[in-house]
Design a protein around this motif. Structure first.
Motif, mmCIF file in Angstrom:
data_model
loop_
_atom_site.group_PDB
_atom_site.id
_atom_site.type_symbol
_atom_site.label_atom_id
_atom_site.label_comp_id
_atom_site.label_asym_id
_atom_site.label_seq_id
_atom_site.Cartn_x
_atom_site.Cartn_y
_atom_site.Cartn_z
ATOM 1 N N LEU A 226 -1.082 28.510 17.287
ATOM 2 C CA LEU A 226 -0.847 27.840 16.058
ATOM 3 C C LEU A 226 -1.620 26.260 16.172
ATOM 4 O O LEU A 226 -1.129 25.317 16.864
ATOM 5 C CB LEU A 226 0.552 27.609 15.567
ATOM 6 C CG LEU A 226 0.690 26.819 14.393
ATOM 7 C CD1 LEU A 226 -0.006 27.452 13.143
ATOM 8 C CD2 LEU A 226 2.307 26.576 14.066
ATOM 9 N N GLU A 228 -2.064 23.432 13.269
ATOM 10 C CA GLU A 228 -1.244 22.971 12.253
ATOM 11 C C GLU A 228 -1.760 21.314 12.015
ATOM 12 O O GLU A 228 -1.820 20.616 13.073
ATOM 13 C CB GLU A 228 0.136 23.324 12.168
ATOM 14 C CG GLU A 228 0.890 22.493 13.158
ATOM 15 C CD GLU A 228 2.287 22.951 13.019
ATOM 16 O OE1 GLU A 228 3.005 22.984 11.834
ATOM 17 O OE2 GLU A 228 2.953 23.380 14.017
ATOM 18 N N TYR A 229 -1.680 21.067 10.753
ATOM 19 C CA TYR A 229 -1.884 19.789 10.390
ATOM 20 C C TYR A 229 -0.845 19.266 9.534
ATOM 21 O O TYR A 229 -0.391 20.060 8.406
ATOM 22 C CB TYR A 229 -3.305 19.545 9.510
ATOM 23 C CG TYR A 229 -3.713 18.254 9.313
ATOM 24 C CD1 TYR A 229 -3.206 17.131 9.548
ATOM 25 C CD2 TYR A 229 -4.483 18.086 7.954
ATOM 26 C CE1 TYR A 229 -3.704 15.810 9.292
ATOM 27 C CE2 TYR A 229 -4.850 16.713 7.567
ATOM 28 C CZ TYR A 229 -4.277 15.699 8.237
ATOM 29 O OH TYR A 229 -4.841 14.499 7.936
ATOM 30 N N ARG A 230 -0.232 17.913 9.616
ATOM 31 C CA ARG A 230 0.754 17.715 8.784
ATOM 32 C C ARG A 230 0.447 16.305 8.509
ATOM 33 O O ARG A 230 0.114 15.467 9.176
ATOM 34 C CB ARG A 230 2.253 17.680 9.606
ATOM 35 C CG ARG A 230 2.804 19.149 9.920
ATOM 36 C CD ARG A 230 4.053 19.262 10.736
ATOM 37 N NE ARG A 230 4.415 20.486 10.834
ATOM 38 C CZ ARG A 230 5.220 21.111 10.026
ATOM 39 N NH1 ARG A 230 5.913 20.611 9.182
ATOM 40 N NH2 ARG A 230 5.750 22.277 10.328
ATOM 41 N N LEU A 235 3.792 20.023 5.931
ATOM 42 C CA LEU A 235 2.722 20.883 6.414
ATOM 43 C C LEU A 235 1.673 21.027 5.431
ATOM 44 O O LEU A 235 1.845 21.135 4.186
ATOM 45 C CB LEU A 235 3.123 22.390 6.708
ATOM 46 C CG LEU A 235 2.048 23.273 7.004
ATOM 47 C CD1 LEU A 235 1.568 22.990 8.662
ATOM 48 C CD2 LEU A 235 2.890 24.862 7.017
ATOM 49 N N LEU A 238 -2.785 25.420 8.192
ATOM 50 C CA LEU A 238 -2.324 25.755 9.403
ATOM 51 C C LEU A 238 -3.517 27.027 9.618
ATOM 52 O O LEU A 238 -3.969 27.779 8.853
ATOM 53 C CB LEU A 238 -1.087 26.127 9.805
ATOM 54 C CG LEU A 238 -0.533 27.514 8.865
ATOM 55 C CD1 LEU A 238 -0.885 28.896 9.317
ATOM 56 C CD2 LEU A 238 1.061 27.362 8.782
ATOM 57 N N TYR A 240 -4.157 30.503 12.921
ATOM 58 C CA TYR A 240 -3.535 30.723 14.257
ATOM 59 C C TYR A 240 -5.064 31.024 15.005
ATOM 60 O O TYR A 240 -5.791 31.923 14.471
ATOM 61 C CB TYR A 240 -2.896 32.139 13.923
ATOM 62 C CG TYR A 240 -1.443 31.795 13.603
ATOM 63 C CD1 TYR A 240 -0.459 31.468 14.632
ATOM 64 C CD2 TYR A 240 -1.070 31.755 12.296
ATOM 65 C CE1 TYR A 240 0.840 31.107 14.294
ATOM 66 C CE2 TYR A 240 0.459 31.495 12.084
ATOM 67 C CZ TYR A 240 1.090 31.119 13.170
ATOM 68 O OH TYR A 240 2.479 30.952 12.735
ATOM 69 N N SER A 284 5.482 20.955 16.099
ATOM 70 C CA SER A 284 6.503 21.696 15.969
ATOM 71 C C SER A 284 7.811 21.544 16.760
ATOM 72 O O SER A 284 9.017 21.515 16.676
ATOM 73 C CB SER A 284 6.139 23.167 15.946
ATOM 74 O OG SER A 284 5.851 23.675 17.028
#
Length: 499
Positions: A226, A228-230, A235, A238, A240, A284
């Motif tokens: 994963l 992902e950018y927050r 969120l 994202l 995969y 996460s």
């Protein structure tokens, strides 16, 4: 009959003065902590730091939720010093165009960048960007305050290369502004991923607002693939990095760095950056432990060292100069006792007190002050304590006795004196020695100087040497505490002789 009445009146007056008149304290005094003279060393500082308070003086405030290093940290720049440096010790600064600024999100300082250069770092062997290997999970996070957020501004840049099947592949990781969004591009860093010439792009969903602080975090999880950018924990996007492009049903493309290369932070950017952190774990995994509030909502506490007031005293009031923005609060506590070496965290008991109000039943040789500071519900504001004035009254030292007489005998001297006229006197110390004004005697059977004679008006010191002259003085001590002693009486002398 009149004589009998007068005798009775004298007895009653004596009883009233001795047993009924309450103990007299001296005039009120004030001890100041903080303010223009600064704060003494505190015995406890839990979640608080020194900042600016009223009149520009140092004040105790809540600490911010600054990033701290952990065993998973690879790099941490907090920008608190005059020159940025990695708190983890894994990276060296080789180019610095960053200026310290009080405009910050966490701590006391941030890093101000004007258009070009920014900061260049070189990783040591073993760091994520200082080694050629599969790095595993990672997270890059920071607080950002852009002045413009203009297209083409670059916040993060790393360029390298690695060799695959005899071919050299350029590697790029770059975070730059495009269309008022921050876009992350990864090129040839995921081993085996060849779609779109090995390039992966992920950008924010929301637009970036200039002149506003926001927390950015990009991360990769080697177990799930994963990416992902927050922003501010929310969120944004994202992907995969798996052979199926989904969470299940395929293998993970591992993150692989090539030839060791420098990283550039804000090489083309106008704004402020704070708490730049690289970790060897995915967002996460860190999110439950990270708070995006500026100040600790659970509050903070400070405690002074035990304070000796020179002699037994009574604390009467606490006047503190504080600032409490809406929804914030400061709660004060005091405790006291005669021997702080026996004190524990909760003994003597802490007594809550109200600023500017009378304090009852707090007296002793030592005092200690504590304060709990609480932020508002949104964690945006902190209270501050600039100064604390402690109002107290001391137990007055009793006056010395009068009419001191010394009568020598064979190997002894008998001393007599009148009772002190001070109602606070509870007994008398007898000082003796072999030189005027130096009462260091140790020869008397009754003990070394000073000898506690008790609440009487005479004592005979024995075991003295005949022919030697001795000097004597008497001091009264308080009936409240024998450690509170008044001035010495006039000096007398005597020479024991065998006559």
């Amino acid at each position: 009959m009149v004589k009998t009445y007068h005798s009775f009146l004298r007895i009653v007056t004596f009883l009233v003065l001795t047993f009924i008149v309450p103990e007299v304290y001296g005039e009120e005094k004030v001890m100041t902590l903080g303010g223009k003279d600064g704060w003494p060393v505190l015995s406890r500082r839990d979640g608080v730091v020194m900042g600016k308070g009223r009149f520009g003086y140092d004040a105790v405030k809540l600490d911010t939720n600054s990033r701290k290093t952990s065993f998973m940290s690879d790099l941490l720049l907090d920008f608190e010093g005059e020159v940025p440096e990695d708190a983890c010790g894994n990276y060296s600064v080789i180019l610095n165009e960053v200026t310290p600024t009080s405009r910050c999100k966490m701590g006391k300082k941030g890093g101000l960048i004007r258009e070009n250069n920014g900061l260049r770092l070189r990783g040591n062997p073993g760091s994520i960007f200082g080694s050629e290997n599969a790095t595993g999970s990672f997270e890059i996070e920071f607080w950002l305050y852009p002045f413009i957020a203009e297209n083409g501004e670059i916040v993060f840049s790393w360029r390298s290369s690695r060799t695959v099947s005899g071919y050299s592949l350029y590697q790029i990781i770059r975070a730059s502004f495009y269309g008022n969004r921050l876009q992350w591009v990864f090129t040839n860093v995921f081993d085996g991923f060849v779609d779109n010439s090995g390039e992966v792009s992920i950008s924010s969903y929301r637009t970036i607002i200039p002149n506003t602080w926001a927390h950015h975090a990009i991360s990769y999880n080697q177990d799930t693939g994963l990416l992902e950018y927050r922003i501010n924990g929310e969120l944004e996007a994202l992907k995969y990095m798996t052979t199926t492009g989904k969470e299940t049903g395929g293998s993970v493309y591992m993150f692989q760095t090539g030839v060791t290369a420098d990283i550039d932070i804000c090489p083309q950017f106008s704004g402020v950056i704070d708490d730049f952190h690289i970790s060897r774990q995915a967002v996460s995994e860190t999110l439950p432990d990270f708070n995006f509030d500026t100040y600790r909502k659970e509050g903070g506490r400070f405690e002074t060292q035990p304070i000796l007031i020179s002699q037994c005293a009574k604390l009467t009031r606490l006047d503190a100069i504080i600032d409490t923005p809406e929804q914030t609060d400061v709660v004060f506590f005091v405790r006291s006792g005669d021997n702080f070496f026996s004190w524990t965290e909760n003994y003597p008991e802490w007594i809550p007190v109200t600023n500017h109000e009378e304090i009852l039943n707090t007296e002793g040789l030592y005092f200690q002050i504590a304060a709990d500071l609480y932020s508002d519900g949104g964690g945006k504001n902190t209270p501050s304590v600039t100064q604390i004035d402690l109002h107290y009254v001391e137990t007055p030292a009793p006056l010395p006795p009068f009419n001191i007489k010394a009568v020598p005998s064979n190997g002894s001297v008998t001393l007599t004196w009148s009772y002190s006229i001070d109602n606070n006197a509870g007994g008398y110390y007898v000082y003796y020695g072999e030189r005027p004004g130096e009462y260091l005697g140790r020869e008397a059977v009754e003990g070394a100087s000073p000898v506690d004679a008790g609440n009487i008006t005479g004592i005979t010191l024995t075991g003295l040497k005949n022919g030697k002259i001795y000097y004597f003085a008497v001091a009264a001590y308080s009936k409240r505490d024998s450690r509170i002693m008044g001035d010495l009486s006039k000096e007398v002398y005597a020479r024991p002789l065998n006559r």
